[in-house]
Design a protein around this motif. Structure first.
Motif, mmCIF file in Angstrom:
data_model
loop_
_atom_site.group_PDB
_atom_site.id
_atom_site.type_symbol
_atom_site.label_atom_id
_atom_site.label_comp_id
_atom_site.label_asym_id
_atom_site.label_seq_id
_atom_site.Cartn_x
_atom_site.Cartn_y
_atom_site.Cartn_z
ATOM 1 N N LEU A 1 1.024 -1.359 -0.350
ATOM 2 C CA LEU A 1 -0.101 0.108 -0.380
ATOM 3 C C LEU A 1 0.615 1.396 -0.064
ATOM 4 O O LEU A 1 0.428 2.039 -0.162
ATOM 5 C CB LEU A 1 -0.640 0.214 1.393
ATOM 6 C CG LEU A 1 -2.103 0.874 1.587
ATOM 7 C CD1 LEU A 1 -3.090 0.896 0.047
ATOM 8 C CD2 LEU A 1 -2.904 0.772 2.822
ATOM 9 N N ARG A 2 2.362 1.029 0.145
ATOM 10 C CA ARG A 2 2.916 1.919 0.148
ATOM 11 C C ARG A 2 3.106 2.912 -0.678
ATOM 12 O O ARG A 2 2.616 2.382 -1.987
ATOM 13 C CB ARG A 2 4.470 2.165 -0.030
ATOM 14 C CG ARG A 2 4.193 1.768 2.259
ATOM 15 C CD ARG A 2 6.341 2.123 2.301
ATOM 16 N NE ARG A 2 7.242 2.718 1.879
ATOM 17 C CZ ARG A 2 8.201 3.903 2.228
ATOM 18 N NH1 ARG A 2 9.284 2.388 2.567
ATOM 19 N NH2 ARG A 2 8.395 4.512 2.161
ATOM 20 N N SER A 3 3.064 4.150 -1.210
ATOM 21 C CA SER A 3 2.766 5.061 -2.393
ATOM 22 C C SER A 3 3.610 6.589 -2.202
ATOM 23 O O SER A 3 3.810 7.399 -1.215
ATOM 24 C CB SER A 3 1.423 6.094 -1.897
ATOM 25 O OG SER A 3 1.418 6.595 -3.418
ATOM 26 N N GLY B 1 -5.087 1.083 -8.122
ATOM 27 C CA GLY B 1 -4.479 2.605 -8.488
ATOM 28 C C GLY B 1 -3.534 3.194 -8.450
ATOM 29 O O GLY B 1 -2.995 3.907 -8.197
ATOM 30 N N HIS B 2 -3.478 3.288 -7.291
ATOM 31 C CA HIS B 2 -2.652 3.758 -6.072
ATOM 32 C C HIS B 2 -0.771 3.783 -6.505
ATOM 33 O O HIS B 2 -0.252 4.911 -6.677
ATOM 34 C CB HIS B 2 -2.303 3.733 -4.729
ATOM 35 C CG HIS B 2 -1.853 2.310 -4.352
ATOM 36 N ND1 HIS B 2 -2.863 1.164 -4.235
ATOM 37 C CD2 HIS B 2 -0.541 2.138 -4.232
ATOM 38 C CE1 HIS B 2 -1.674 0.092 -3.749
ATOM 39 N NE2 HIS B 2 -0.705 0.738 -3.959
ATOM 40 N N LEU B 3 -0.641 2.502 -7.385
ATOM 41 C CA LEU B 3 0.693 2.651 -8.109
ATOM 42 C C LEU B 3 -0.096 2.209 -9.869
ATOM 43 O O LEU B 3 0.877 2.979 -10.365
ATOM 44 C CB LEU B 3 0.932 1.024 -7.787
ATOM 45 C CG LEU B 3 0.982 0.966 -6.978
ATOM 46 C CD1 LEU B 3 1.634 -0.766 -6.188
ATOM 47 C CD2 LEU B 3 2.409 1.457 -5.964
ATOM 48 N N GLU C 1 -2.588 4.556 -11.636
ATOM 49 C CA GLU C 1 -2.191 5.928 -12.102
ATOM 50 C C GLU C 1 -2.090 6.944 -10.898
ATOM 51 O O GLU C 1 -2.360 7.756 -9.914
ATOM 52 C CB GLU C 1 -3.896 5.935 -11.782
ATOM 53 C CG GLU C 1 -4.181 5.291 -13.727
ATOM 54 C CD GLU C 1 -5.288 5.642 -13.708
ATOM 55 O OE1 GLU C 1 -5.401 7.247 -13.930
ATOM 56 O OE2 GLU C 1 -6.287 5.077 -13.609
ATOM 57 N N GLU C 2 -0.490 6.343 -9.974
ATOM 58 C CA GLU C 2 -0.286 7.004 -9.170
ATOM 59 C C GLU C 2 -0.136 8.191 -8.602
ATOM 60 O O GLU C 2 -0.759 8.379 -7.619
ATOM 61 C CB GLU C 2 1.522 6.827 -8.755
ATOM 62 C CG GLU C 2 2.204 6.995 -7.511
ATOM 63 C CD GLU C 2 3.454 6.783 -7.254
ATOM 64 O OE1 GLU C 2 4.108 6.577 -6.374
ATOM 65 O OE2 GLU C 2 4.047 6.248 -8.203
ATOM 66 N N GLU C 3 -0.111 9.627 -10.228
ATOM 67 C CA GLU C 3 0.000 10.695 -8.994
ATOM 68 C C GLU C 3 -1.399 11.604 -9.296
ATOM 69 O O GLU C 3 -1.491 12.094 -8.260
ATOM 70 C CB GLU C 3 0.301 11.535 -10.636
ATOM 71 C CG GLU C 3 2.626 11.558 -10.526
ATOM 72 C CD GLU C 3 2.498 11.717 -9.440
ATOM 73 O OE1 GLU C 3 2.601 12.623 -9.121
ATOM 74 O OE2 GLU C 3 3.708 11.440 -8.634
ATOM 75 N N LEU C 4 -2.395 11.019 -9.781
ATOM 76 C CA LEU C 4 -3.773 11.129 -10.370
ATOM 77 C C LEU C 4 -4.426 10.729 -8.687
ATOM 78 O O LEU C 4 -5.008 11.593 -8.052
ATOM 79 C CB LEU C 4 -4.021 10.931 -11.136
ATOM 80 C CG LEU C 4 -5.865 10.971 -11.250
ATOM 81 C CD1 LEU C 4 -5.995 12.176 -11.004
ATOM 82 C CD2 LEU C 4 -6.599 9.872 -12.396
ATOM 83 N N PHE C 5 -3.989 9.383 -8.513
ATOM 84 C CA PHE C 5 -4.628 9.249 -7.362
ATOM 85 C C PHE C 5 -3.627 10.031 -5.999
ATOM 86 O O PHE C 5 -4.855 10.881 -5.798
ATOM 87 C CB PHE C 5 -3.890 7.479 -6.818
ATOM 88 C CG PHE C 5 -4.422 6.892 -5.941
ATOM 89 C CD1 PHE C 5 -5.265 6.818 -5.174
ATOM 90 C CD2 PHE C 5 -2.969 7.097 -4.106
ATOM 91 C CE1 PHE C 5 -6.022 6.145 -4.137
ATOM 92 C CE2 PHE C 5 -3.889 6.529 -3.308
ATOM 93 C CZ PHE C 5 -5.523 6.276 -3.147
#
Length: 299
Positions: A49-51, A278-280, A282-286
């Motif tokens: 879950l790390r972003s 989605g956190h990976l 579409e990382e920036e949008l998320f």
């Protein structure tokens, strides 16, 4: 005054907290407003879950739920890990942190825990992010999963990955130990990542690093812990952001839209090119959307 993120319970790195005789581990990374994150499963270890993008915008506090990773296990393990127990542990963690209120992000099963916490312990929260969650489970949830898996099989008919993925789905009801749980958690990744089918190579390390513990989903007496928040959610007073991936087979757009309709004043983000992560994907949008929500709802 010193920056509170440089010492104490929000210092960068790993920490422990004793709750009800169990040692819970949590990990702090990043800078900015505090957001506590609860992973899914139940039983998937926290690391996935790390972003990095979120950590550039927020102080992320990643909890290792009881029964997983370096956190302690219940005497009734693998039973007893109910949403009430997880929420009680979250309450102790949040009370341990400097801010009087935090934002809470729950992914997948962690979303079920987060919405339970928002319903029952709203005074601790400035906002809640329900990321790949659903208002209830049961026959409808199971039927929707079967429908989405059927769509997946049709979309990728003839693809060399499909047989192993379908075999993994068939293993779901047989999970009864950590070894099987890890195998299924890794084997299901292709179905959970929208771009995996075109090019698996960026995801192999993530897949191989996935760790999991078997958590039964039953209470300490061996009875199911039901999930149905449809009556309570329309009364929710906590600001909410609902996030769903267009290609998620397990907690997809249908459930995101239903949560959005149920929760007064909620925001809805559909990640059009993502599955379950989605956190990976579409990382920036998320990250930008979550940080914007946190800034708008912070108090």
């Amino acid at each position: 005054m010193a920056n509170p993120s440089t010492f104490g319970p929000l210092a960068e790195g790993s920490h422990t907290l004793d709750v009800d005789g169990i040692t819970l581990s949590y990990h702090v990374h990043g800078t900015g407003p505090v957001c506590v994150a609860h992973p899914g499963g139940p039983g998937i270890h926290w690391n996935y879950l790390r972003s990095a993008a979120l950590e550039q915008r927020l102080t992320m506090v990643y909890l290792e739920p009881a029964g997983t990773g370096d956190s302690g296990r219940l005497a009734t393990h693998p039973n007893g890990y109910t949403r009430e127990l997880y929420s009680r542990h979250l309450a102790a963690l949040i009370d341990h942190l400097p801010p009087s209120r935090v934002h809470l992000l729950g992914h997948s099963y962690g979303g079920f825990v987060a919405q339970y916490h928002a319903i029952h312990r709203p005074d601790q929260l400035a906002g809640v992010i329900l990321y790949e969650s659903a208002p209830s489970t049961g026959p409808e949830f199971g039927a929707e999963l079967q429908r989405k898996v059927g769509e997946l099989a049709e979309r990728y008919a003839g693809h060399p990955l499909l047989p192993s993925v379908m075999k993994t789905f068939a293993e779901f009801p047989t999970i009864a130990d950590d070894e099987t749980m890890v195998r299924v958690a890794r084997g299901i990744i292709p179905a959970y990542v929208a771009s995996y089918w075109a090019d698996p190579s960026p995801w192999i390390d993530f897949q191989n690093a996935t760790q999991a513990t078997f958590i039964s989903g039953l209470d300490e007496f061996g009875a199911p812990d039901p999930i149905d928040d449809r009556i309570a959610l329309p009364e929710l007073q906590v600001p909410a952001l609902v996030v769903g991936g267009r290609f998620d087979v397990i907690c997809g757009v249908r459930w995101a839209e239903e949560l959005h309709k149920l929760i007064p004043g909620s925001r809805l983000l559909i990640l059009e090119h993502s599955g379950h992560f989605g956190h990976l994907e579409e990382e920036e949008l998320f990250a930008e959307s979550v940080a914007e929500f946190v800034a708008a709802s912070g108090r």
